[in-house]
Design a protein around this motif. Structure first.
Motif, mmCIF file in Angstrom:
data_model
loop_
_atom_site.group_PDB
_atom_site.id
_atom_site.type_symbol
_atom_site.label_atom_id
_atom_site.label_comp_id
_atom_site.label_asym_id
_atom_site.label_seq_id
_atom_site.Cartn_x
_atom_site.Cartn_y
_atom_site.Cartn_z
ATOM 1 N N GLN A 142 0.809 -1.216 0.000
ATOM 2 C CA GLN A 142 0.000 0.000 0.000
ATOM 3 C C GLN A 142 0.846 1.272 0.000
ATOM 4 N N ASP A 143 2.164 1.129 0.304
ATOM 5 C CA ASP A 143 3.026 2.305 0.363
ATOM 6 C C ASP A 143 3.965 2.423 -0.829
ATOM 7 N N ARG A 144 3.900 1.470 -1.734
ATOM 8 C CA ARG A 144 4.907 1.464 -2.776
ATOM 9 C C ARG A 144 4.334 1.702 -4.170
ATOM 10 N N ARG A 145 3.067 2.006 -4.308
ATOM 11 C CA ARG A 145 2.525 2.242 -5.642
ATOM 12 C C ARG A 145 3.290 3.377 -6.301
ATOM 13 N N ARG A 146 3.699 3.104 -7.547
ATOM 14 C CA ARG A 146 4.492 4.036 -8.344
ATOM 15 C C ARG A 146 5.867 4.306 -7.745
ATOM 16 N N ARG A 147 6.321 3.429 -6.867
ATOM 17 C CA ARG A 147 7.641 3.611 -6.284
ATOM 18 C C ARG A 147 8.489 2.388 -6.549
ATOM 19 N N ARG A 148 9.735 2.500 -6.220
ATOM 20 C CA ARG A 148 10.656 1.389 -6.366
ATOM 21 C C ARG A 148 11.003 0.830 -4.992
ATOM 22 N N THR A 149 10.997 -0.507 -4.890
ATOM 23 C CA THR A 149 11.323 -1.118 -3.603
ATOM 24 C C THR A 149 12.834 -1.204 -3.430
ATOM 25 N N THR A 150 13.238 -1.475 -2.201
ATOM 26 C CA THR A 150 14.659 -1.690 -1.928
ATOM 27 C C THR A 150 15.156 -2.910 -2.694
ATOM 28 N N ARG A 151 16.307 -2.805 -3.311
ATOM 29 C CA ARG A 151 16.852 -3.903 -4.101
ATOM 30 C C ARG A 151 17.313 -5.041 -3.180
ATOM 31 N N LEU A 152 17.123 -6.253 -3.672
ATOM 32 C CA LEU A 152 17.606 -7.418 -2.934
ATOM 33 C C LEU A 152 19.007 -7.767 -3.418
ATOM 34 N N LEU A 153 19.966 -7.726 -2.496
ATOM 35 C CA LEU A 153 21.338 -8.087 -2.857
ATOM 36 C C LEU A 153 21.480 -9.597 -2.795
ATOM 37 N N ALA A 154 21.943 -10.200 -3.890
ATOM 38 C CA ALA A 154 22.150 -11.639 -3.910
ATOM 39 C C ALA A 154 23.283 -11.972 -4.859
ATOM 40 N N ALA A 155 24.138 -12.892 -4.432
ATOM 41 C CA ALA A 155 25.199 -13.353 -5.333
ATOM 42 C C ALA A 155 24.598 -14.414 -6.227
ATOM 43 N N GLU A 190 -0.153 -8.746 -8.099
ATOM 44 C CA GLU A 190 0.500 -8.277 -6.869
ATOM 45 C C GLU A 190 1.994 -8.599 -6.908
ATOM 46 N N ALA A 191 2.346 -9.801 -7.385
ATOM 47 C CA ALA A 191 3.761 -10.182 -7.472
ATOM 48 C C ALA A 191 4.505 -9.326 -8.487
ATOM 49 N N LEU A 192 3.886 -9.036 -9.621
ATOM 50 C CA LEU A 192 4.533 -8.211 -10.635
ATOM 51 C C LEU A 192 4.739 -6.781 -10.139
ATOM 52 N N ASN A 193 3.814 -6.299 -9.314
ATOM 53 C CA ASN A 193 4.022 -4.981 -8.704
ATOM 54 C C ASN A 193 5.270 -5.001 -7.829
ATOM 55 N N GLU A 194 5.410 -6.025 -7.013
ATOM 56 C CA GLU A 194 6.574 -6.133 -6.143
ATOM 57 C C GLU A 194 7.848 -6.410 -6.935
ATOM 58 N N LEU A 195 7.675 -7.061 -8.088
ATOM 59 C CA LEU A 195 8.805 -7.370 -8.957
ATOM 60 C C LEU A 195 9.325 -6.126 -9.666
ATOM 61 N N GLU A 196 8.562 -5.037 -9.572
ATOM 62 C CA GLU A 196 8.927 -3.754 -10.163
ATOM 63 C C GLU A 196 8.850 -3.771 -11.688
ATOM 64 N N LEU A 197 7.860 -4.477 -12.212
ATOM 65 C CA LEU A 197 7.608 -4.429 -13.648
ATOM 66 C C LEU A 197 7.143 -3.019 -14.007
ATOM 67 N N ASP A 198 7.725 -2.461 -15.055
ATOM 68 C CA ASP A 198 7.383 -1.099 -15.458
ATOM 69 C C ASP A 198 6.256 -1.051 -16.480
ATOM 70 N N VAL A 199 6.227 -2.022 -17.408
ATOM 71 C CA VAL A 199 5.261 -1.956 -18.501
ATOM 72 C C VAL A 199 5.172 -3.327 -19.164
ATOM 73 N N THR A 200 4.013 -3.651 -19.729
ATOM 74 C CA THR A 200 3.856 -4.882 -20.501
ATOM 75 C C THR A 200 2.844 -4.669 -21.607
ATOM 76 N N SER A 201 2.987 -5.421 -22.674
ATOM 77 C CA SER A 201 1.922 -5.494 -23.664
ATOM 78 C C SER A 201 0.875 -6.479 -23.169
ATOM 79 N N VAL A 202 -0.315 -6.420 -23.725
ATOM 80 C CA VAL A 202 -1.287 -7.482 -23.500
ATOM 81 C C VAL A 202 -0.893 -8.669 -24.369
ATOM 82 N N GLY A 203 -1.344 -9.855 -23.970
ATOM 83 C CA GLY A 203 -1.215 -11.045 -24.799
ATOM 84 C C GLY A 203 -2.596 -11.615 -25.035
#
Length: 601
Positions: free
Chosen positions: A8-21, A138-151
């Protein structure tokens, strides 16, 4: 552990990046190895004025189909070509791993945009499909997807439901699944070539512009013009689907008029690479020589003003260059399906011209391996929705003695489903003679190994739902023997000539498919038998099929001409009834032999 901003606090925002090797497998496709000679390193030296050229990272994927959990069987693997010419299989996919890979890939890239090529939802496993794909959005929002075409699958439940996925709101029939109202997608769905018949305007945004300081890149999104041929009539009611090339070229001019000269097309249409490995060299021996299919003609005709094409639909992996109408190579990519791959493309933006320096475009497909840490926010999301789905999904519906695959011209699972529909058809009408099943409606294999606590060999309702998620009804209709012969020939002719769709057939129906011939002649008419007897062109046969096929879908217009229709329950019910009646823990079903169609090569 990384912090995660509440939805609810991240709409149109970017989440903190997950650091992973993360170890990434990659295949490199590059138009050139170096930037133009005037290139300078932008923002690599702190405090310096930005140079002329700016690298922009474009991360992309396609055809997720709501696969939040790691897909099972062959749907969760990719083939990797080794240096010595051999291949190996790599387990891949799962939104927890995709999130980790994407977040790790973005690290150090201040100019990064993530785009998709359609079919994010639809034909989804139970975890998402049971809730009309709200978990995937909901997952794609958290995944920080910016844009998609329809299929095409974005239209499985019609334009109104697609609009709800974009804008939010509770489902009109099933209501809200949680205490909070569904908020919809943070990212825009683009549908430039999907018009409302009444207004003649796109039903959603036709394009979108990504901006980062002084860098601007436009995205145009289209689905395949043939969407009405592969979606139920109800799903595309009131809609018109326009030509992909004409639409992209139209909106490229619109973007150019707005001063946006860097353009990426998101196209839910694809091609077929000559190699099956994700790192197959599509440009060997020459540009685009290793790819065929509809996307090739599209790529050759889309205006040179478009700098790269992100594609999908065929579920194939490729990174290719195909010459544009000006004869210049242009990148065309696809990241397979189900979240098993993602593509990392570098677009070099020229600040002097506002355009992409096409001679410097580089691209590579990367495997979403499962040897990296799971993204905690995705694990939480899956657990939350699984808790709601578990009472329904964990119920056993049958037992199998081994993996029942869904690949091949005739698949064991295709035979099993056709037999299930024949058995159900006989319950509705004892005169039912045969059943036909479209291969595209079989979305996953049945695997012997347990996915959770159900035990090996147990088929749960969730697994059955993953196989047949469309809720098509099983319909009966009368067709003549001549029509049956024509239907079989339509598998390899007409709309299916370029990409054959071989129907899965029930026990008792046999014939020869001669692949050394062309067109309709590939179905050997004299070989067609039902229970050992030649099909009589003048006789009437009672045929069971799903409602999509019975309506003439998938390029089978003759199936739409049947008479004396009888509509039964949904196809998953038919499969469940068959598994329940014909299997037990002590006597599981063995994989069918898939020997009803004799193939001559």
């Amino acid at each position: 552990m990384p912090a995660t901003t509440p939805p609810q606090d991240r709409r149109r925002r970017r989440t903190t990046r997950l650091l992973a090797a993360a170890a990434a497998f990659a295949t490199a496709g590059a138009l050139a190895a170096a930037l133009p000679s005037a290139a300078s390193a932008d923002e690599k030296t702190t405090g310096h004025k930005p140079g002329r050229y700016q690298d922009v990272q474009l991360l992309s994927f396609n055809d997720l189909h709501g696969n939040l959990e790691p897909p099972a069987g062959s749907s969760g693997r990719v083939t990797e070509l080794q240096a010595d010419g051999t291949t190996k299989t790599v387990e891949a996919g799962g939104i927890e791993y995709l999130a980790t890979h994407l977040r790790q890939a973005r690290e150090g890239n201040k100019y990064s945009v993530t785009a998709a090529g359609g079919d994010m939802v639809g034909a989804s496993p139970l975890l998402s499909g049971l809730f009309h794909d709200e978990p995937t959005i909901e997952a794609l929002n958290e995944l920080e997807l910016d844009v998609t075409s329809v299929g095409n699958h974005e239209f499985d439940e019609g334009a109104r439901e697609l609009a709800r996925l974009q804008k939010g709101g509770c489902h009109p029939t099933d209501g809200c699944y949680t205490d909070e109202e569904f908020e919809g997608a943070d990212f825009p769905y683009l549908a430039a070539n999907v018009l409302d018949e009444k207004t003649n305007k796109p039903i959603l945004k036709p394009y979108w512009v990504w901006k980062k300081k002084d860098v601007r890149i436009g995205f145009i999104g289209v689905t395949l013009e043939g969407t009405p041929d592969i979606v139920s009539a109800e799903g595309v009611k009131g809609l018109t689907f326009k030509d992909e090339v004409e639409t992209i070229n139209k909106y490229a001019k619109v973007l150019q008029a707005q001063g946006v000269k860097s353009i990426v097309a998101l196209i839910h249409e694809g091609g077929f690479p000559a190699g099956t490995a994700y790192n197959y060299d599509c440009d060997a021996p020459g540009p685009g020589d290793g790819i065929s299919g509809p996307i090739v003609d599209i790529a050759k005709n889309v205006t040179p003003q478009v700098d790269a094409l992100v594609t999908g639909h065929t579920h194939a992996p490729y990174v290719c260059t195909v010459d544009d109408p000006a004869g210049k190579p242009r990148m065309v990519t696809s990241a397979a399906s189900f979240g098993r791959l993602y593509t990392d493309t570098t677009l070099t933006y020229d600040r002097w011209t506002g355009d992409i320096a096409r001679t410097a475009v580089r691209s590579a497909n990367h495997v979403v391996t499962r040897d990296v840490p799971k993204a905690p926010d995705m694990t939480e999301l899956i657990g939350r929705w699984n808790a709601l789905a578990a009472p329904i999904g964990n119920r056993p519906i049958g037992y199998i003695s081994g993996d029942i695959g869904n690949t091949g011209t005739e698949s064991p699972l295709g035979d099993l489903i056709a037999d299930a529909q024949l058995a159900y058809g006989k319950e509705l009408d004892p005169e039912t003679d045969l059943a036909l099943m479209n291969p595209g409606g079989i979305r996953a294999p049945l695997t012997y190994a347990a996915k959770a606590a159900e035990g090996d060999g147990v088929v749960t309702y969730a697994e059955g739902f993953t196989v047949q998620p469309f809720a098509n009804t099983v319909n009966l209709q009368d067709i003549t023997g001549a029509q049956l012969i024509q239907i079989l020939k339509e598998q390899v002719s007409g709309a299916n000539a370029a990409a054959p769709k071989i129907l899965q057939v029930s026990s008792g129906l046999t014939y020869t498919l001669d692949l050394t011939k062309t067109g309709a002649d590939r179905v050997v008419t004299d070989s067609i038998r039902l229970n050992g007897a030649p099909v009589d062109p003048s006789a009437v046969y009672r045929v069971a099929s799903n409602s999509f096929l019975a309506g003439g879908g998938d390029g089978f217009p003759t199936l739409g001409q049947g008479t004396n229709d009888l509509v039964g329950a949904d196809d998953l019910t038919a499969l469940e009834k068959y598994l329940t009646a014909n299997s037990s823990p002590a006597s599981p079903i063995a994989p069918p032999k898939a020997d009803r169609i004799t193939i001559v090569k």
